[in-house]
Design a protein around this motif. Structure first.
Motif, PDB file in Angstrom:
ATOM      1  N   LYS A 108       0.683  -1.234  -0.060  1.00 50.26           N
ATOM      2  CA  LYS A 108       0.022   0.011   0.106  1.00 50.26           C
ATOM      3  C   LYS A 108       0.940   1.045  -0.010  1.00 50.26           C
ATOM      4  CE  LYS A 108      -3.737  -2.126   2.443  1.00 50.26           C
ATOM      5  NZ  LYS A 108      -4.676  -2.075   3.702  1.00 50.26           N
ATOM      6  N   LYS A 109       1.875   1.259   0.903  1.00 51.26           N
ATOM      7  CA  LYS A 109       2.922   2.548   0.821  1.00 51.26           C
ATOM      8  C   LYS A 109       3.486   2.724  -0.519  1.00 51.26           C
ATOM      9  CE  LYS A 109       3.196   4.486   4.783  1.00 51.26           C
ATOM     10  NZ  LYS A 109       2.828   5.860   4.995  1.00 51.26           N
ATOM     11  N   ILE A 110       4.143   1.651  -1.108  1.00 50.95           N
ATOM     12  CA  ILE A 110       4.635   1.628  -2.368  1.00 50.95           C
ATOM     13  C   ILE A 110       3.746   2.373  -3.247  1.00 50.95           C
ATOM     14  CG2 ILE A 110       6.031   0.280  -4.284  1.00 50.95           C
ATOM     15  CD1 ILE A 110       7.056  -1.447  -1.977  1.00 50.95           C
ATOM     16  N   LYS A 111       2.726   1.721  -3.303  1.00 59.55           N
ATOM     17  CA  LYS A 111       1.703   2.312  -4.519  1.00 59.55           C
ATOM     18  C   LYS A 111       1.215   3.622  -4.458  1.00 59.55           C
ATOM     19  CE  LYS A 111      -0.830  -2.054  -5.001  1.00 59.55           C
ATOM     20  NZ  LYS A 111      -1.986  -3.266  -4.650  1.00 59.55           N
ATOM     21  N   ASN A 112       1.526   4.389  -3.153  1.00 59.61           N
ATOM     22  CA  ASN A 112       1.149   5.532  -2.781  1.00 59.61           C
ATOM     23  C   ASN A 112       2.337   6.521  -2.764  1.00 59.61           C
ATOM     24  OD1 ASN A 112      -1.625   5.311  -2.904  1.00 59.61           O
ATOM     25  ND2 ASN A 112      -1.446   4.463  -0.928  1.00 59.61           N
ATOM     26  N   LEU A 113       3.541   5.928  -2.842  1.00 57.60           N
ATOM     27  CA  LEU A 113       4.750   6.646  -2.664  1.00 57.60           C
ATOM     28  C   LEU A 113       5.373   6.873  -4.216  1.00 57.60           C
ATOM     29  CD1 LEU A 113       6.430   4.677   0.074  1.00 57.60           C
ATOM     30  CD2 LEU A 113       5.598   7.328   0.138  1.00 57.60           C
ATOM     31  N   ASP A 114       5.979   8.102  -4.380  1.00 61.28           N
ATOM     32  CA  ASP A 114       7.146   8.452  -5.400  1.00 61.28           C
ATOM     33  C   ASP A 114       8.163   7.527  -5.229  1.00 61.28           C
ATOM     34  OD1 ASP A 114       4.902   9.963  -6.646  1.00 61.28           O
ATOM     35  OD2 ASP A 114       5.897  11.655  -5.349  1.00 61.28           O
ATOM     36  N   GLN A 115       8.831   6.785  -6.378  1.00 60.34           N
ATOM     37  CA  GLN A 115      10.111   6.436  -6.198  1.00 60.34           C
ATOM     38  C   GLN A 115      11.177   7.323  -6.419  1.00 60.34           C
ATOM     39  OE1 GLN A 115       8.976   3.866  -9.494  1.00 60.34           O
ATOM     40  NE2 GLN A 115      10.579   4.619 -10.850  1.00 60.34           N
ATOM     41  N   ARG A 116      12.167   7.024  -5.845  1.00 59.97           N
ATOM     42  CA  ARG A 116      13.574   7.826  -6.225  1.00 59.97           C
ATOM     43  C   ARG A 116      14.544   6.907  -6.843  1.00 59.97           C
ATOM     44  NH1 ARG A 116      14.470  10.877  -0.554  1.00 59.97           N
ATOM     45  NH2 ARG A 116      14.946   8.626   0.043  1.00 59.97           N
ATOM     46  N   ASN A 117      15.384   7.258  -7.422  1.00 57.31           N
ATOM     47  CA  ASN A 117      16.679   6.524  -8.051  1.00 57.31           C
ATOM     48  C   ASN A 117      17.645   6.460  -6.872  1.00 57.31           C
ATOM     49  OD1 ASN A 117      15.570   5.821 -10.588  1.00 57.31           O
ATOM     50  ND2 ASN A 117      16.114   7.785 -11.503  1.00 57.31           N
ATOM     51  N   ALA A 118      18.427   5.732  -6.861  1.00 65.81           N
ATOM     52  CA  ALA A 118      19.386   5.447  -6.013  1.00 65.81           C
ATOM     53  C   ALA A 118      20.410   4.914  -6.527  1.00 65.81           C
ATOM     54  CB  ALA A 118      19.040   4.596  -4.682  1.00 65.81           C
ATOM     55  N   GLY A 119      21.250   5.945  -7.167  1.00 59.88           N
ATOM     56  CA  GLY A 119      22.311   5.270  -8.033  1.00 59.88           C
ATOM     57  C   GLY A 119      21.455   4.911  -9.533  1.00 59.88           C
ATOM     58  N   ASP A 120      22.319   4.192 -10.202  1.00 64.08           N
ATOM     59  CA  ASP A 120      21.965   3.752 -11.464  1.00 64.08           C
ATOM     60  C   ASP A 120      21.014   2.246 -11.306  1.00 64.08           C
ATOM     61  OD1 ASP A 120      23.333   5.731 -12.877  1.00 64.08           O
ATOM     62  OD2 ASP A 120      25.005   4.658 -13.116  1.00 64.08           O
ATOM     63  N   ASP A 121      21.273   1.840 -10.399  1.00 64.03           N
ATOM     64  CA  ASP A 121      20.803   0.331 -10.110  1.00 64.03           C
ATOM     65  C   ASP A 121      19.563  -0.018  -9.386  1.00 64.03           C
ATOM     66  OD1 ASP A 121      22.724  -0.443 -11.995  1.00 64.03           O
ATOM     67  OD2 ASP A 121      24.359  -0.982 -10.415  1.00 64.03           O
ATOM     68  N   PHE A 122      19.302   1.224  -8.515  1.00 62.52           N
ATOM     69  CA  PHE A 122      18.409   0.804  -7.547  1.00 62.52           C
ATOM     70  C   PHE A 122      17.215   1.913  -7.456  1.00 62.52           C
ATOM     71  CE2 PHE A 122      22.558  -0.201  -5.806  1.00 62.52           C
ATOM     72  CZ  PHE A 122      22.478  -1.786  -5.943  1.00 62.52           C
ATOM     73  N   ILE A 123      16.136   1.396  -6.891  1.00 65.87           N
ATOM     74  CA  ILE A 123      14.674   2.481  -6.663  1.00 65.87           C
ATOM     75  C   ILE A 123      14.759   2.218  -5.158  1.00 65.87           C
ATOM     76  CG2 ILE A 123      12.518   2.712  -6.940  1.00 65.87           C
ATOM     77  CD1 ILE A 123      13.922   3.235  -9.444  1.00 65.87           C
ATOM     78  N   ASN A 124      14.419   3.428  -4.696  1.00 69.43           N
ATOM     79  CA  ASN A 124      14.014   3.841  -3.280  1.00 69.43           C
ATOM     80  C   ASN A 124      12.618   4.212  -2.950  1.00 69.43           C
ATOM     81  OD1 ASN A 124      14.606   6.366  -1.074  1.00 69.43           O
ATOM     82  ND2 ASN A 124      14.955   4.503  -0.135  1.00 69.43           N
ATOM     83  N   PHE A 125      12.006   3.725  -1.919  1.00 69.57           N
ATOM     84  CA  PHE A 125      11.009   4.305  -1.334  1.00 69.57           C
ATOM     85  C   PHE A 125      11.095   4.748  -0.023  1.00 69.57           C
ATOM     86  CE2 PHE A 125       9.737   1.365  -4.719  1.00 69.57           C
ATOM     87  CZ  PHE A 125       8.855   2.204  -5.640  1.00 69.57           C
ATOM     88  N   ASN A 126      10.800   5.815   0.487  1.00 69.39           N
ATOM     89  CA  ASN A 126      10.900   6.322   1.775  1.00 69.39           C
ATOM     90  C   ASN A 126       9.795   6.908   2.552  1.00 69.39           C
ATOM     91  OD1 ASN A 126      11.401   9.181   3.489  1.00 69.39           O
ATOM     92  ND2 ASN A 126      13.238   7.876   3.763  1.00 69.39           N
ATOM     93  N   PHE A 127       9.530   6.344   3.931  1.00 71.42           N
ATOM     94  CA  PHE A 127       8.299   6.929   4.740  1.00 71.42           C
ATOM     95  C   PHE A 127       8.727   6.850   5.929  1.00 71.42           C
ATOM     96  CE2 PHE A 127       8.180   2.428   3.848  1.00 71.42           C
ATOM     97  CZ  PHE A 127       7.387   1.929   4.934  1.00 71.42           C
ATOM     98  N   VAL A 128       7.877   7.322   6.874  1.00 73.00           N
ATOM     99  CA  VAL A 128       7.943   7.226   8.299  1.00 73.00           C
ATOM    100  C   VAL A 128       6.886   6.728   8.809  1.00 73.00           C
ATOM    101  CG1 VAL A 128       8.100   8.908  10.269  1.00 73.00           C
ATOM    102  CG2 VAL A 128       9.277   9.527   8.296  1.00 73.00           C
ATOM    103  N   GLU A 129       7.093   5.888   9.866  1.00 74.99           N
ATOM    104  CA  GLU A 129       6.077   4.982  10.494  1.00 74.99           C
ATOM    105  C   GLU A 129       6.472   4.641  11.797  1.00 74.99           C
ATOM    106  OE1 GLU A 129       2.641   3.085  10.769  1.00 74.99           O
ATOM    107  OE2 GLU A 129       3.309   4.033   9.036  1.00 74.99           O
ATOM    108  N   ASN A 130       5.552   5.058  12.833  1.00 71.86           N
ATOM    109  CA  ASN A 130       5.785   4.921  14.333  1.00 71.86           C
ATOM    110  C   ASN A 130       7.035   5.663  14.628  1.00 71.86           C
ATOM    111  OD1 ASN A 130       3.224   3.686  14.449  1.00 71.86           O
ATOM    112  ND2 ASN A 130       4.141   1.666  14.278  1.00 71.86           N
ATOM    113  N   GLU A 131       7.235   6.985  14.309  1.00 75.46           N
ATOM    114  CA  GLU A 131       8.523   7.691  14.533  1.00 75.46           C
ATOM    115  C   GLU A 131       9.700   7.059  13.901  1.00 75.46           C
ATOM    116  OE1 GLU A 131       8.389   9.724  18.223  1.00 75.46           O
ATOM    117  OE2 GLU A 131       6.684   8.592  18.934  1.00 75.46           O
ATOM    118  N   ASN A 132       9.701   5.888  12.922  1.00 75.75           N
ATOM    119  CA  ASN A 132      10.777   5.399  12.327  1.00 75.75           C
ATOM    120  C   ASN A 132      10.708   5.725  11.000  1.00 75.75           C
ATOM    121  OD1 ASN A 132      11.969   3.636  14.735  1.00 75.75           O
ATOM    122  ND2 ASN A 132       9.859   2.797  14.388  1.00 75.75           N
TER     123      ASN A 132
END
Length: 182
Positions: A108-132
């Motif tokens: 659910k989180k991934i579907k609603n988040l924008d992806q970010r490129n993390a270098g040439d080979d990786f995709i990153n999804f970032n969020f905060v949950e329960n202060e983490n």
């Protein structure tokens, strides 16, 4: 006018490629029942490694390559970290692993988040949950989850890299039983 048309088409193609990577990550992650992997974990500069098995939802068994025979086990409700000389018991919901082991929540989180490129080979999804703060990393070519990074409320940084990933293996369900205290 031709320049404008070219720019619109160019960005449309890039957008579709990004969308297809995200869609492929979602599809592959949806199809996972369990995953086993080797890991390297860096917690505030202290590096440990071993292997883990995750069974969704919320079960994990990790055996560390340490002389103290460290294991980490979560049965869906509780988490135990046991060594030859120590035994720590936590409610799973109080740890960042509660979120990382919840595949449906992550989807659910991934579907609603924008992806970010993390270098040439990786995709990153970032969020905060329960202060983490949680960062998930996926391989652009295989669409596998290849690691995560968490930052807790005390600013402890934990980075976990996954390798030798195997999906949907036959598992012995007994490994997710919490170990007894010595």
């Amino acid at each position: 006018m031709k320049k404008l048309l070219f720019i619109v088409i160019f960005f449309s193609i890039i957008s579709n490629v990004s969308a297809s990577i995200k869609e492929n990550i979602i599809k592959k992650f949806t199809d996972i029942k369990n995953v086993s992997f080797d890991f390297e974990q860096n917690i505030n500069g202290k590096i440990e490694n071993g292997n883990c098995i995750i069974e969704y939802p919320k079960k994990i068994y990790c055996k560390y390559n340490l002389s103290n025979q460290k294991i980490l086990v979560a049965d869906g409700k509780s988490l135990v970290i046991k060594t030859l000389s120590s035994y720590y018991f936590y409610p799973l919901e109080k740890t960042p692993l509660d979120t990382i082991l919840n595949k449906e929540y992550l989807l659910k989180k991934i579907k609603n988040l924008d992806q970010r490129n993390a270098g040439d080979d990786f995709i990153n999804f970032n969020f905060v949950e329960n202060e983490n703060e949680i960062n998930l990393f996926f391989d652009k070519k295989t669409y596998n989850l290849i690691g995560w990074q968490t930052v807790d409320i005390y600013q402890n940084v934990s980075i976990t890299y996954l390798s030798s990933i195997k999906r949907n293996q036959k598992l012995d369900k007994e490994i997710f039983k919490l170990p007894e205290q010595n």
